[in-house]
Scaffold this motif. Structure first.
Motif, PDB file in Angstrom:
ATOM      1  N   VAL B  97       0.827  -1.202   0.000  1.00 37.66           N
ATOM      2  CA  VAL B  97       0.000   0.000   0.000  1.00 37.66           C
ATOM      3  C   VAL B  97       0.869   1.263   0.000  1.00 37.66           C
ATOM      4  CG1 VAL B  97      -1.766   1.279   1.260  1.00 37.66           C
ATOM      5  CG2 VAL B  97      -1.952  -1.193   1.051  1.00 37.66           C
ATOM      6  N   SER B  98       1.993   1.254   0.736  1.00 32.55           N
ATOM      7  CA  SER B  98       2.872   2.434   0.714  1.00 32.55           C
ATOM      8  C   SER B  98       3.392   2.689  -0.692  1.00 32.55           C
ATOM      9  CB  SER B  98       4.077   2.260   1.639  1.00 32.55           C
ATOM     10  OG  SER B  98       3.685   1.742   2.860  1.00 32.55           O
ATOM     11  N   LEU B  99       3.855   1.608  -1.342  1.00 34.74           N
ATOM     12  CA  LEU B  99       4.367   1.782  -2.703  1.00 34.74           C
ATOM     13  C   LEU B  99       3.289   2.343  -3.632  1.00 34.74           C
ATOM     14  CD1 LEU B  99       6.485  -1.477  -3.205  1.00 34.74           C
ATOM     15  CD2 LEU B  99       7.325   0.876  -3.235  1.00 34.74           C
ATOM     16  N   GLN B 100       2.071   1.809  -3.484  1.00 28.06           N
ATOM     17  CA  GLN B 100       0.983   2.263  -4.357  1.00 28.06           C
ATOM     18  C   GLN B 100       0.617   3.717  -4.085  1.00 28.06           C
ATOM     19  OE1 GLN B 100      -1.795  -0.806  -3.422  1.00 28.06           O
ATOM     20  NE2 GLN B 100      -0.532  -2.342  -4.435  1.00 28.06           N
ATOM     21  N   MET B 101       0.670   4.123  -2.818  1.00 29.97           N
ATOM     22  CA  MET B 101       0.349   5.513  -2.497  1.00 29.97           C
ATOM     23  C   MET B 101       1.400   6.446  -3.088  1.00 29.97           C
ATOM     24  SD  MET B 101      -2.503   5.589  -0.796  1.00 29.97           S
ATOM     25  CE  MET B 101      -2.467   7.245  -0.132  1.00 29.97           C
ATOM     26  N   LEU B 102       2.680   6.092  -2.896  1.00 23.99           N
ATOM     27  CA  LEU B 102       3.755   6.948  -3.402  1.00 23.99           C
ATOM     28  C   LEU B 102       3.718   7.038  -4.925  1.00 23.99           C
ATOM     29  CD1 LEU B 102       6.762   5.973  -1.109  1.00 23.99           C
ATOM     30  CD2 LEU B 102       5.687   8.226  -1.336  1.00 23.99           C
ATOM     31  N   LEU B 103       3.677   5.864  -5.571  1.00 28.80           N
ATOM     32  CA  LEU B 103       3.641   5.857  -7.034  1.00 28.80           C
ATOM     33  C   LEU B 103       2.368   6.513  -7.551  1.00 28.80           C
ATOM     34  CD1 LEU B 103       5.010   2.277  -7.705  1.00 28.80           C
ATOM     35  CD2 LEU B 103       6.022   4.406  -8.509  1.00 28.80           C
ATOM     36  N   GLY B 104       1.261   6.232  -6.861  1.00 30.76           N
ATOM     37  CA  GLY B 104      -0.017   6.795  -7.285  1.00 30.76           C
ATOM     38  C   GLY B 104       0.016   8.310  -7.256  1.00 30.76           C
ATOM     39  N   LEU B 105       0.606   8.862  -6.194  1.00 29.67           N
ATOM     40  CA  LEU B 105       0.712  10.323  -6.101  1.00 29.67           C
ATOM     41  C   LEU B 105       1.628  10.849  -7.200  1.00 29.67           C
ATOM     42  CD1 LEU B 105       0.024  12.906  -4.594  1.00 29.67           C
ATOM     43  CD2 LEU B 105       1.931  12.465  -3.053  1.00 29.67           C
ATOM     44  N   GLY B 106       2.767  10.168  -7.374  1.00 29.57           N
ATOM     45  CA  GLY B 106       3.711  10.585  -8.401  1.00 29.57           C
ATOM     46  C   GLY B 106       3.093  10.577  -9.795  1.00 29.57           C
ATOM     47  N   TRP B 186      -2.817  -2.289  -8.732  1.00 31.19           N
ATOM     48  CA  TRP B 186      -3.603  -1.375  -7.903  1.00 31.19           C
ATOM     49  C   TRP B 186      -3.118   0.064  -7.881  1.00 31.19           C
ATOM     50  CZ3 TRP B 186      -8.320  -2.476  -6.638  1.00 31.19           C
ATOM     51  CH2 TRP B 186      -8.698  -3.815  -6.589  1.00 31.19           C
ATOM     52  N   THR B 187      -1.894   0.341  -8.335  1.00 28.83           N
ATOM     53  CA  THR B 187      -1.458   1.733  -8.391  1.00 28.83           C
ATOM     54  C   THR B 187      -2.428   2.604  -9.215  1.00 28.83           C
ATOM     55  OG1 THR B 187       0.827   1.067  -8.073  1.00 28.83           O
ATOM     56  CG2 THR B 187       0.462   3.264  -8.966  1.00 28.83           C
ATOM     57  N   PRO B 188      -2.960   2.079 -10.340  1.00 26.93           N
ATOM     58  CA  PRO B 188      -3.893   2.907 -11.116  1.00 26.93           C
ATOM     59  C   PRO B 188      -5.089   3.384 -10.307  1.00 26.93           C
ATOM     60  CG  PRO B 188      -3.276   0.959 -12.360  1.00 26.93           C
ATOM     61  CD  PRO B 188      -2.669   0.798 -11.018  1.00 26.93           C
ATOM     62  N   PHE B 189      -5.611   2.515  -9.454  1.00 22.01           N
ATOM     63  CA  PHE B 189      -6.765   2.874  -8.619  1.00 22.01           C
ATOM     64  C   PHE B 189      -6.424   4.087  -7.750  1.00 22.01           C
ATOM     65  CE2 PHE B 189      -9.163   1.909  -4.590  1.00 22.01           C
ATOM     66  CZ  PHE B 189     -10.426   2.152  -5.092  1.00 22.01           C
ATOM     67  N   VAL B 190      -5.265   4.027  -7.086  1.00 26.21           N
ATOM     68  CA  VAL B 190      -4.826   5.145  -6.247  1.00 26.21           C
ATOM     69  C   VAL B 190      -4.605   6.392  -7.098  1.00 26.21           C
ATOM     70  CG1 VAL B 190      -3.027   5.962  -4.691  1.00 26.21           C
ATOM     71  CG2 VAL B 190      -3.765   3.570  -4.580  1.00 26.21           C
ATOM     72  N   ALA B 191      -3.909   6.204  -8.233  1.00 26.31           N
ATOM     73  CA  ALA B 191      -3.573   7.353  -9.082  1.00 26.31           C
ATOM     74  C   ALA B 191      -4.831   8.066  -9.558  1.00 26.31           C
ATOM     75  CB  ALA B 191      -2.731   6.896 -10.272  1.00 26.31           C
ATOM     76  N   LEU B 192      -5.862   7.312  -9.911  1.00 18.67           N
ATOM     77  CA  LEU B 192      -7.055   7.959 -10.451  1.00 18.67           C
ATOM     78  C   LEU B 192      -7.875   8.643  -9.359  1.00 18.67           C
ATOM     79  CD1 LEU B 192      -7.950   5.423 -13.234  1.00 18.67           C
ATOM     80  CD2 LEU B 192      -7.231   7.776 -13.520  1.00 18.67           C
ATOM     81  N   ILE B 193      -7.865   8.101  -8.138  1.00 14.65           N
ATOM     82  CA  ILE B 193      -8.525   8.802  -7.023  1.00 14.65           C
ATOM     83  C   ILE B 193      -7.817  10.136  -6.782  1.00 14.65           C
ATOM     84  CG2 ILE B 193      -8.929   8.786  -4.525  1.00 14.65           C
ATOM     85  CD1 ILE B 193      -9.359   5.803  -4.683  1.00 14.65           C
ATOM     86  N   LEU B 194      -6.471  10.076  -6.742  1.00  9.99           N
ATOM     87  CA  LEU B 194      -5.716  11.301  -6.464  1.00  9.99           C
ATOM     88  C   LEU B 194      -5.807  12.282  -7.634  1.00  9.99           C
ATOM     89  CD1 LEU B 194      -2.600   9.808  -4.664  1.00  9.99           C
ATOM     90  CD2 LEU B 194      -4.726  10.675  -3.695  1.00  9.99           C
TER      91      LEU B 194
END
Lengths: 277, 313
Positions: B97-106, B186-194
């Motif tokens: 989840v940390s990796l996905q949050m960081l990458l997602g934000l980036g 799952w990174t895409p999910f985070v990225a699109l929310i952000l």
């Protein structure tokens, strides 16, 4: 501001690099599924070949492994359609009840329904397994359809409830003055306005049911086995026929990719329970 | 609750309001009960079963179940394999989840820029997310095949890894593979929310910060990030819950192996229950997982519940 422009350029570069890399598994799937038998696993991977649909024909009819994939896809369709209809039938009235100002426990019940999202499906596998055995429902459609509806209800109810709450209450009051019952209001006044949200809830339910793996793996064996589980049979102890495996994968994945691309915004909004618009 | 009078001809006396509430309650329960019955049957039902069987020795195939008190919990909590699966789950959830949050934000920052190609980029972004987890695990397993997998072939040719690297044969690389799969999916999910969050911020505030002489980093740190907090919260809590439920990708990719090095708790429950038929022990572990997840409920209700709630004040 030159710095700002450079930053933006680097950002776009990183973004497109990520997109390219993240497409590799999908490219691998589609390209390999079109390769003629024999070159699928060649080393180095061949990119020059005459595309063929032989793998698809073999997969669907079972020419390759003896196990035809088409019936499993049909099972997936039946389970997906069944659970989607059931979810909507349950969720629409529930969402309406939870939007009624006179319904006192509505806040508590809304929160409770949302909190069932916490429930890990793994925890229900054993009870469902035993229940299915006792009721003779093992390896049947209902033993998947009903739990899938339950898994999707929190999302569906919240999408629909938030969309009902956006409809001005005055419309309902006016309808009541005109002598409509609650049921009449839901059916004749709200339903036409809810169609887009119902579509979102239905599509999310369909995607999650189509892709579900754990319950389908544990509660079916042959007759009700879905495609997402059946695909495992294309990998064997003694090597895997990549052509067949990737063709079957494409059959499972293609409809979902199309839906996702068309409805991107609605899907993200729905999966966050309407918290992200 | 706002005072709301039903449009009846009666004046809003206390009595008629009470009657209206009673009527509202009856309608409410009537409309909500089918969904509630199904949900109770499939969440409260299994939980009760879990509670009962976690205190018993359950015989699946005939025979009498007997009460063993806390025996199952004692057995489970002293079983090194189960303890290691709980630990593996926590580590997996935190790292993935940390990796996905960081990458997602980036990724969300360039994704939300108003440039040509941002529409197609967002669409392509979501593609991995559309692939069924079981299928994507199957595809990953082929890609890292030591004999003819694309990853091994091309990275091997570049000299990054030995071409015959058996990814799933060693604990460290097996973990890398499942983490890679989860981050990919799952990174895409985070990225699109952000991305939605970033697009909802008003550009005026950032311009004001710029005029006040804030550097790019300062503006991001003190303006963008605080305004993005609710979206970060939603992405974080939803991903955490989903990560705790992960089963498909591990089951297909590693089956918990090599050995039991990647056996997360969901795999352990599955193995104990449906392969060893130790139902009581599986129930005890299941109950632990359930309690762990329920502890997250208030966060979910606060972050997602309140924002999804457009109800009157």
């Amino acid at each position: 501001m030159a710095n700002r422009k450079i930053d933006a350029r680097v950002g776009q570069l990183v973004l497109w690099a990520w997109l390219l890399v993240s497409l590799i598994p999908v490219v691998f799937m589609v390209v390999t599924s079109l390769k003629p038998p024999g070159v699928a696993t060649s080393v180095p991977p061949t990119w020059l070949f005459r595309p063929t649909l032989d793998n698809y024909a073999m997969v669907l009819t079972g020419g390759g492994t003896g196990q035809a994939f088409a019936p499993l896809v049909l099972n997936s369709v039946i389970v997906t359609v069944g659970s989607t209809i059931l979810t909507i039938l349950l969720a629409v009235p529930a969402a309406y009840a939870l939007s009624l100002r006179e319904f006192r426990p509505r806040r508590f019940l809304s929160s409770w329904i949302l909190s069932t999202y916490m429930f890990p499906p793994m925890v229900s596998v054993v009870p469902l397994f035993i229940l299915a055995g006792n009721l003779g429902l093992f390896d049947t459609y209902p033993i998947l359809i009903v739990p899938y509806a339950a898994i999707n209800l929190p999302i569906a109810v919240w999408i629909l409830r938030s969309s009902i709450l956006q409809i001005p209450y005055a419309i309902q009051e006016a309808a009541m003055l005109d002598g409509l019952t609650r049921w009449g209001i839901l059916r004749r006044v709200l339903w036409p306005l809810l169609v887009p949200s119902v579509a979102t809830a239905a599509i999310l339910t369909a995607i999650l049911s189509w892709n579900e793996f754990l319950l389908a793996l544990s509660l079916t064996r042959q007759d009700a086995k879905t495609a997402a589980v059946g695909i495992m049979e294309f990998t064997g102890m003694f090597g895997t026929d990549w052509g067949l495996l990737t063709a079957a994968s494409t059959v499972i994945v293609a409809p979902i990719i199309v839906l996702t691309l068309v409805l991107r915004r609605r899907i993200i909004s729905g999966l966050t329970f309407g918290a992200v618009k | 609750m706002t005072t709301h009078t039903l449009p009846t001809k009666a004046v809003s006396t206390v009595d008629s309001r009470r009657a209206a509430r009673r009527r509202g309650d009856r309608t409410g329960w009537l409309f909500a009960s089918p969904a509630l019955i199904v949900l109770v049957a499939l969440t409260v039902g299994p939980t009760l079963y879990l509670l009962l069987s976690s205190f018993s020795r359950v015989e699946l195939f005939g025979g009498q179940s007997e009460f063993v008190g806390l025996g199952n919990f004692a057995a489970v909590l002293t079983d090194p394999e189960i303890l290691s699966s709980l630990l593996a789950t926590l580590v997996f959830v935190v790292v993935a989840v940390s990796l996905q949050m960081l990458l997602g934000l980036g990724l969300a920052i360039p994704l939300s820029a108003k440039v040509r190609g941002s529409g197609p980029a967002a669409a392509l972004m979501l593609l991995p997310f559309a692939v069924a987890p079981a299928v994507s695990a199957l595809l990953f397993r082929q890609l890292v095949n030591p004999n003819y997998g694309w990853v091994n072939h091309y990275l091997g040719a570049l000299g990054v890894i030995p071409a015959d690297l058996d990814w799933l044969g060693r604990p460290a690389t097996a973990w890398l593979t499942v983490l890679g799969l989860d981050v990919w999916q799952w990174t895409p999910f985070v990225a699109l929310i952000l991305m939605a969050g970033l697009q909802s911020l008003s550009p005026e505030v950032l311009e004001a910060a710029e005029i006040d002489g804030a550097s790019r980093w300062q503006a991001f740190r003190h303006v963008t990030l605080p305004m993005l907090t609710p979206f970060l919260g939603i992405a974080l809590v939803l991903r955490t819950i989903q990560a705790f439920k992960t089963f498909d990708s591990f089951q297909v990719l590693t089956r918990g192996g090599p050995g039991n090095s990647t056996e997360i708790v969901n795999l352990a429950i599955y193995r104990i229950a449906l392969q060893s038929f130790r139902i009581g022990a599986a129930a005890a572990v299941g109950l632990l997982l359930l309690v762990l997840l329920l502890a997250l409920t208030p966060v979910l209700l606060r972050l997602v519940g309140r924002r999804g709630d457009n109800e009157e004040a």
